[in-house]
Design a protein around this motif. Structure first.
Motif, mmCIF file in Angstrom:
data_model
loop_
_atom_site.group_PDB
_atom_site.id
_atom_site.type_symbol
_atom_site.label_atom_id
_atom_site.label_comp_id
_atom_site.label_asym_id
_atom_site.label_seq_id
_atom_site.Cartn_x
_atom_site.Cartn_y
_atom_site.Cartn_z
ATOM 1 N N TYR A 163 -32.160 43.776 -9.238
ATOM 2 C CA TYR A 163 -33.206 42.852 -8.795
ATOM 3 C C TYR A 163 -33.478 41.785 -9.864
ATOM 4 O O TYR A 163 -33.491 40.582 -9.592
ATOM 5 C CB TYR A 163 -34.487 43.637 -8.474
ATOM 6 N N LEU A 164 -33.676 42.252 -11.127
ATOM 7 C CA LEU A 164 -34.007 41.316 -12.197
ATOM 8 C C LEU A 164 -32.845 40.343 -12.453
ATOM 9 O O LEU A 164 -33.045 39.152 -12.691
ATOM 10 C CB LEU A 164 -34.333 42.073 -13.490
ATOM 11 N N LEU A 170 -42.958 44.236 -12.464
ATOM 12 C CA LEU A 170 -42.244 43.368 -11.531
ATOM 13 C C LEU A 170 -41.074 44.109 -10.890
ATOM 14 O O LEU A 170 -40.895 44.098 -9.673
ATOM 15 C CB LEU A 170 -41.739 42.122 -12.283
ATOM 16 N N ILE A 183 -51.331 33.964 -22.549
ATOM 17 C CA ILE A 183 -50.996 34.607 -21.273
ATOM 18 C C ILE A 183 -51.473 33.756 -20.099
ATOM 19 O O ILE A 183 -50.741 33.551 -19.126
ATOM 20 C CB ILE A 183 -51.594 36.039 -21.212
ATOM 21 N N LEU A 187 -45.120 37.069 -11.028
ATOM 22 C CA LEU A 187 -45.405 37.205 -12.463
ATOM 23 C C LEU A 187 -46.592 36.352 -12.859
ATOM 24 O O LEU A 187 -47.463 36.761 -13.627
ATOM 25 C CB LEU A 187 -44.190 36.764 -13.292
ATOM 26 N N SER A 188 -46.608 35.129 -12.349
ATOM 27 C CA SER A 188 -47.691 34.208 -12.665
ATOM 28 C C SER A 188 -49.034 34.821 -12.283
ATOM 29 O O SER A 188 -49.986 34.837 -13.077
ATOM 30 C CB SER A 188 -47.459 32.884 -11.923
ATOM 31 N N ALA A 189 -49.073 35.372 -11.064
ATOM 32 C CA ALA A 189 -50.305 35.991 -10.585
ATOM 33 C C ALA A 189 -50.665 37.217 -11.422
ATOM 34 O O ALA A 189 -51.821 37.419 -11.815
ATOM 35 C CB ALA A 189 -50.149 36.371 -9.112
ATOM 36 N N LEU A 207 -45.663 29.324 -15.318
ATOM 37 C CA LEU A 207 -44.751 29.939 -14.354
ATOM 38 C C LEU A 207 -45.074 29.461 -12.936
ATOM 39 O O LEU A 207 -44.168 29.216 -12.134
ATOM 40 C CB LEU A 207 -44.852 31.471 -14.423
ATOM 41 N N ALA A 208 -46.353 29.331 -12.677
ATOM 42 C CA ALA A 208 -46.771 28.865 -11.337
ATOM 43 C C ALA A 208 -46.217 27.477 -11.062
ATOM 44 O O ALA A 208 -45.849 27.143 -9.934
ATOM 45 C CB ALA A 208 -48.291 28.872 -11.223
ATOM 46 N N VAL A 268 -42.819 42.678 -16.843
ATOM 47 C CA VAL A 268 -41.491 42.711 -16.218
ATOM 48 C C VAL A 268 -41.214 44.097 -15.631
ATOM 49 O O VAL A 268 -40.623 44.234 -14.553
ATOM 50 C CB VAL A 268 -40.399 42.284 -17.223
ATOM 51 N N LEU A 272 -49.839 37.915 -14.483
ATOM 52 C CA LEU A 272 -50.308 37.550 -15.823
ATOM 53 C C LEU A 272 -51.742 37.047 -15.768
ATOM 54 O O LEU A 272 -52.559 37.342 -16.643
ATOM 55 C CB LEU A 272 -49.394 36.487 -16.439
ATOM 56 N N ALA A 273 -52.020 36.298 -14.715
ATOM 57 C CA ALA A 273 -53.375 35.765 -14.574
ATOM 58 C C ALA A 273 -54.398 36.892 -14.446
ATOM 59 O O ALA A 273 -55.525 36.805 -14.948
ATOM 60 C CB ALA A 273 -53.450 34.844 -13.346
ATOM 61 N N GLN A 279 -40.717 44.562 -7.043
ATOM 62 C CA GLN A 279 -39.663 43.777 -6.395
ATOM 63 C C GLN A 279 -40.178 42.836 -5.293
ATOM 64 O O GLN A 279 -39.741 42.927 -4.130
ATOM 65 C CB GLN A 279 -38.575 44.706 -5.847
ATOM 66 N N PRO A 280 -41.075 41.923 -5.637
ATOM 67 C CA PRO A 280 -41.566 40.976 -4.643
ATOM 68 C C PRO A 280 -40.490 39.948 -4.292
ATOM 69 O O PRO A 280 -39.487 39.817 -5.005
ATOM 70 C CB PRO A 280 -42.738 40.305 -5.345
ATOM 71 N N GLU A 281 -40.716 39.239 -3.234
ATOM 72 C CA GLU A 281 -39.766 38.209 -2.759
ATOM 73 C C GLU A 281 -39.592 37.132 -3.831
ATOM 74 O O GLU A 281 -38.482 36.781 -4.196
ATOM 75 C CB GLU A 281 -40.345 37.583 -1.460
ATOM 76 N N ASP A 282 -40.735 36.635 -4.333
ATOM 77 C CA ASP A 282 -40.692 35.552 -5.320
ATOM 78 C C ASP A 282 -41.175 36.085 -6.672
ATOM 79 O O ASP A 282 -42.374 36.177 -6.929
ATOM 80 C CB ASP A 282 -41.592 34.399 -4.849
ATOM 81 N N PRO A 283 -40.265 36.456 -7.546
ATOM 82 C CA PRO A 283 -40.674 37.146 -8.782
ATOM 83 C C PRO A 283 -41.503 36.265 -9.715
ATOM 84 O O PRO A 283 -42.418 36.748 -10.378
ATOM 85 C CB PRO A 283 -39.339 37.527 -9.429
ATOM 86 N N ILE A 284 -41.208 34.979 -9.764
ATOM 87 C CA ILE A 284 -41.901 34.131 -10.730
ATOM 88 C C ILE A 284 -43.355 33.903 -10.301
ATOM 89 O O ILE A 284 -44.288 33.987 -11.112
ATOM 90 C CB ILE A 284 -41.148 32.789 -10.921
ATOM 91 N N ALA A 285 -43.514 33.670 -8.994
ATOM 92 C CA ALA A 285 -44.875 33.528 -8.473
ATOM 93 C C ALA A 285 -45.673 34.807 -8.707
ATOM 94 O O ALA A 285 -46.826 34.791 -9.147
ATOM 95 C CB ALA A 285 -44.825 33.214 -6.972
ATOM 96 N N SER A 316 -39.722 28.585 -8.274
ATOM 97 C CA SER A 316 -39.235 29.957 -8.316
ATOM 98 C C SER A 316 -37.771 30.013 -7.902
ATOM 99 O O SER A 316 -37.337 29.249 -7.046
ATOM 100 C CB SER A 316 -40.079 30.815 -7.371
ATOM 101 N N LEU A 336 -49.074 30.924 -19.879
ATOM 102 C CA LEU A 336 -47.802 31.342 -19.279
ATOM 103 C C LEU A 336 -47.938 31.468 -17.771
ATOM 104 O O LEU A 336 -47.047 31.048 -17.021
ATOM 105 C CB LEU A 336 -47.378 32.707 -19.835
ATOM 106 N N SER A 337 -49.035 32.039 -17.358
ATOM 107 C CA SER A 337 -49.275 32.214 -15.932
ATOM 108 C C SER A 337 -49.250 30.868 -15.216
ATOM 109 O O SER A 337 -48.558 30.698 -14.202
ATOM 110 C CB SER A 337 -50.628 32.908 -15.730
#
Lengths: 735, 735
Positions: free
Chosen positions: A696-697, B713, A722, B725-727, A729-730, B710, B729-730, B717-723, A734, A725-726
């Motif tokens: 996946y990663l 994450l 952090i 991660l952003s959430a 990344l947003a 990570v 981290l927030a 295993q979400p559809e959009d990993p970067i989105a 993606s 970064l959030s």
């Protein structure tokens, strides 16, 4: 058994340093339970050692010659790895210099070291056949053994024979001759008289050059090559003492009766250190690192009082004066750590102090690392404070200064009693052509001798001086003396040397004995891979019946091969070529020795074969590796001692094995934890999940995206990283 | 110069494999420009080599003995590293077996190999003084040189003398004796007659055991130890050919006239491979890896036609038949890659094919890797296809089968002509007590011999058979023969062997010559650290004046020490203890050899000293390391060849040097790019900024936070990993 071991042990010391000329009388060595356990396992181990060619007698296809062994592929690799570990543990971690001197050395060097004159055993020959010969001390021991076994022996005689036997290798030539006559010892095979004992030098002699212009010998130890180069190494160390020099290499002893496998060979490998220190400064800066180590110490007073060895910290041993100084104790501690790191069992290692009459006359203190194995306690490492002996004799023989200097913190004042300059000049003038002779003789005179001479001159008005057979009369007026006080800023001294000397082949023997075991009910051979099934059920019965499932639990650092690569089934050979090539490339890139076993044997049988070679890890490429959906590109990794398995991407494996096989902190438990979800035993599901996560990663290139983000973060250095970064990344698209 | 080099070159071949008994006539070797360049630099290099104790004559404090050298600390380390590289390049990357056989070998082994009878040079002695001796071929060359230098020589005579000289080492005993008489050659020192040439065996002899019951020799090459163990290694390889065995170790030759430093020693180090192949299957599976390599090849026909060597790919060379087969070419290519990896200059390496009359009679093809150095082109590696010679002679001498088997893809049918079973039985019955003798003799007979015997019997009604001096009459009725067709499923063959043989000491000589240079106007000594200033301005003039600024640009993989640690100023010694301890621990943990230079010399002078030792990296701990705000805990890292510097955290340095000193892909340019902002030359500001960034990330524990995120994450295993991660981290509490 008992007496055999005892003789073995006594023999260990006979061919030690040539210059140890004081008579030796050894304490009897008692076989311990540990020793019996190793002896019981020995036949199976010996079978494995020969069958897998760890080593075997050399020149075997030519019938072999006693005392010479060849290390085969796994044995040579283990030896190489052990030497690499030794270099890492000592040369690198202690920052020693290493020299590489020659095997052939000239007569003069070995005359100085004492080997030409004193590195001897006594030999007696059958007077009816000069080709029948015996080592006198061994024959004497055997005769005493036979007499002690006679029926109806008085207890008095028993004690007498026991005593003679114990002394056998300590008798002088005259003594052993007398003992042979006293007991009427004859040639055992023919009953004929024996010749008088002769000294037989144990060095291999070989002439150098076409006319043998220089008598050469093969070095009987590597140490001499260090002393010869002390001066040049000191220069490289900018004249600073303390420092240490190491040498690793072959040494040679033409044993009359080689035996016990690798234990007493005619050609063997040594690793020696000469650590040079100021004679009065034998503290060691890193002593604190090992002072808390508790070791089994067998001090000489315990031996003499027939008390057992005791556990003691090295700190306490130095404080109590049991071990002479910190540097000696430091190397005892480092030696212990090395032996354990190499695979020796801690509980089978002890340090035995030499008895006062066993040590060379110049040695301050000496301890042997003895390792318990099937033969009993065997000396494997000697650690001696040899004082300034070696440098002094080589310096005297060559006229080369082998000293070091150090600036004194406080300059010292020295009183000197000598002739006044005026007096010397006047005497010179008086004796004309003999001036030099007379003044040189007077200048070299000790203070006491000069004082005596002056006293005579004052009493009689004249004194007479004998020089080279001539007599010179000197009047009291001419002989004017004075006391001078000189200030010395620099101290010149001959360094003392602490010598740890390792018998590599003996340590190897110990490692094999200590790591060998038989698997309970042949479990490895019936093992199956984690999943993918064992499709190779036909039972390799012939092999399975003949061979017991021996395991060598060698530490990964010295294992001959770090892993074996196994295709699960020969039928997949055609497909797995690419995966194998990838594994090979990865393993080679990481500098890892490995084997591939593509035989048709069952997977369990192949695990068992790898266990015999001490291979710590097995990589199994199975059907799922080739055609298992999310498992494509993965393999199972099996650890030898736990027989646990885990599935992970094949591409990750070489780097992981490299870490597991070095001094890196990564452990097998870490690997299990990283790649399996189900604790210590890896379930198919857990393994699949781990592979799945990585997939996946990887698929989403998460690492690359995060790297970019972190670089940008470090550039910006916001207050709240952090939160930043959030947001960052947003803002990214993606992937 | 020219003729000196020529003689040197010719001599190179004289003591090659003992069994090469065909007369050799060598092509003259012309000194090239490259050679002259190396020769010009040689005095400075020799000074450095001795002064820094890379090596020096052995037993020097005892006056030395010709042909023996001691490797000092840097030289021994370079040799160790070169051998480790060799093992990685060949043993690991080619997955060879390695054996470790003895130095002492018994007479019978070396009788079979040919060394006892044919490993000789001719010696002549002064009849007036037996201690004055000369190697006949060398003396003849010198006499011819002297005559050629005479004035007024006819061109006819010149050609004659030149020819005699060129043949000198190829004459038989009778020939050289005749030549000495023809030219009336006398003892050069006394003018007395010379004795007849005697064969002098170059092996060091040493008796084994107390009565010399076995004549031993020091091995003249490591190869024999491999052939002796072929059988046992083949077993370990499950009987599969091809496979290769390597051995590394000392070899010994009692040279009459050792010379040229490490080039012709009496004790030297070899690394040899015997790669066993099927006689008709000499293709190599990895040939494609090296077939594109373009090398300087000097084929025998080019040498004979006095043409120069040409550049050619190995693929083309095999296709054209210039190199006999793929396996031979593969090892030529791998050898070239090894030499370059070890530090030899590609343009100074060529491969010279042996001339037809230079090769042993059994050899198929042989190429020498010759390296151009101050002496000219020197043979450093020999790569020969030796056919089945070695295994065959050892098999014959010992009666041991040294063959391999392979299952035939298609079974073959073989016609055999022999006696019928009935006939054999009848003959046996007829001859009673001689039955065995007669039937054995008939069974061993070749088809042709048996046919001839049958023809005689048919013609005369009877034939006679000679066996061990006895004659037996056999009637035609008894002698019944038949043709049988047998199906063979397995082929038994004696493997052929491709032998790459490396002279390690010669390669070391080449590496030193190829990597040595003098820095333009002593630039290193005036170098300054990146910042922190050079507070040690007092100019160490004495040292600076005497010593030129030599540099050994050794590849990091074989450099004796991977780095030197330098405190900028002795005055900070007390404070920098902790940093030094940290550096030491990190370097040791990574298995790196290193030096510490705490002398009072200027930093530039200390860089220069490190350059002489070929140390690729210098770590300088300066004032900022100890007390420089954000720079605390950093150090500068300097690269030897570019003299570029970069500042980075001291804690990072050991792992970076470990990667730079291995086959890891990390380059110095990567390090510069990672830690400095200002391109190749590191400015103080850039360095500070890099340290600053790391400080920032470390302070906020960014790595730990991201690792947790990570892991979560991968679990989700979400559809959009970067989105995601952003959430994620927030939602976390920022640290």
């Amino acid at each position: 058994m008992n007496s055999h071991k005892k003789r073995e042990r006594e023999r260990e010391r006979a061919s030690e340093r040539a210059s140890e000329t004081t008579p030796r009388q050894h304490m009897p060595i008692t076989a311990s339970e540990g020793s019996a356990g190793f002896a019981a396992a020995k036949p199976d181990l010996d079978d494995l050692i020969k069958r897998r060619f760890f080593y075997r007698q050399a020149f075997e296809i030519y019938g072999g010659v006693g005392g010479f062994y060849t290390y085969g592929p796994p044995g040579a690799a283990v030896k190489q790895n052990l030497l690499a570990l030794w270099r890492k543990h000592f040369v690198i971690e202690e920052n020693l210099m290493e020299v590489d001197d020659t095997n052939i050395m000239p007569h003069d060097v070995l005359l100085t070291s004492g080997h030409v004159e004193r590195f001897n055993d006594f030999i007696v020959k059958d007077s009816s056949d000069g080709n029948k010969f015996y080592r006198a001390d061994k024959l004497l021991e055997e005769v005493m053994d036979a007499r002690m076994a006679e029926k109806g022996l008085s207890s008095e005689k028993l004690v007498e024979y026991e005593k003679v036997k114990a002394q056998a290798d300590a008798y002088s030539k005259e003594q052993i001759s007398a003992v042979f006559k006293q007991y009427g010892i004859k040639a055992p095979e023919t009953g004929a008289d024996l010749t008088e004992p002769e000294e037989f030098n144990l060095m291999f002699a070989t002439p150098i050059g076409p006319t043998g212009m220089v008598q050469g010998y093969l070095r009987p130890e590597t140490a001499q090559g260090i002393f010869l180069n002390f001066k040049f190494c000191l220069e490289q160390n900018a004249g600073v003492v303390p420092f240490g020099i190491a040498q690793v290499g072959k040494a040679f002893r033409n044993e009359i009766a080689p035996r016990s496998g690798l234990i007493r060979q005619r050609e063997f490998t040594q690793a020696e250190i000469e650590f040079f220190v100021h004679p009065e400064k034998k503290a060691h800066p890193k002593f604190g690192d090992i002072s808390g180590l508790e070791l089994l110490l067998f001090a000489s007073d315990q031996q003499l009082a027939a008390q057992p060895a005791t556990r003691m910290t090295l700190g306490a041993a130095v404080a109590a004066g049991t071990v002479a100084n910190e540097t000696l104790a430091f190397f005892i501690g480092r030696t212990y750590l090395f032996l354990v790191r190499a695979g020796c069992r801690p509980e089978n290692i002890r340090f035995r102090q030499h008895l006062p009459d066993e040590m060379a006359h110049y040695a301050c203190d000496c301890w042997d690392a003895e390792i318990e194995m099937s033969l009993g306690w065997v000396e494997c490492v000697g650690i001696a404070d040899r004082s300034a002996f070696d440098l002094t004799v080589h310096s005297q023989a060559t006229g080369t200064s082998l000293t070091a200097q150090q600036t004194l913190d406080t300059p010292i004042k020295i009183e000197r009693f000598c002739l006044t300059k005026k007096s010397l000049a006047a005497i010179g003038k008086h004796f004309k052509k003999d001036a030099k002779l007379v003044t040189a003789s007077l200048s070299e005179m000790s203070a006491d001798a000069l004082k005596a001479l002056k006293a005579t001159a004052e009493a009689k008005g004249v004194c007479s001086l004998e020089v080279e057979g001539q007599s010179f009369e000197i009047s009291n007026e001419l002989l004017q003396v004075e006391s001078i006080t000189e200030t010395q800023h620099v101290e010149v001294f001959t360094p003392n040397v602490i010598e740890p000397s390792f018998g590599i082949d003996r340590i190897l023997t110990a490692i094999y004995e200590h790591t060998f075991s038989l698997r309970a009910d042949d479990s490895a051979a019936s093992e199956k891979p984690a999943d993918g099934g064992d499709k190779k059920k036909k039972a390799d019965k012939k092999e399975g019946d003949k061979v017991k499932a021996g395991v060598l639990a060698l530490p990964a650092e010295i294992a001959p091969y770090k892993c074996v690569v196994l295709p699960l089934d020969q039928r997949v050979v055609a497909q797995y070529g690419n995966l194998l090539a990838m594994a090979r490339a990865g393993l080679a890139e990481n500098g890892l020795q490995y084997k591939v076993d593509e035989s048709g044997a069952s997977i369990g049988r192949r695990y068992a074969r790898a266990d015999e070679l001490g291979i710590p890890y097995a990589i199994t490429i199975d059907f799922d590796s080739l055609d298992g959906g999310s498992l494509v590109g993965t393999a199972t990794l099996r650890e030898r001692d736990s027989t646990q398995q885990v599935r992970l991407p094949l591409a990750d494996i070489p780097a992981i094995i490299a870490k597991l096989s070095s001094s890196h902190q990564l452990t097998w438990e870490d690997v299990l934890a990283s790649y399996s979800t189900g604790g210590t035993s890896s379930s198919s599901a857990g393994v699949a999940a781990a592979g799945d996560k990585l997939d996946y990663l990887r698929k989403h290139a998460v690492a690359a995206t995060l790297n970019d983000a972190v670089n940008a973060l470090a550039e910006t250095q916001p207050e709240d990283p952090i939160a930043w970064l959030s947001a960052h990344l947003a803002s990214m698209k993606s992937q």
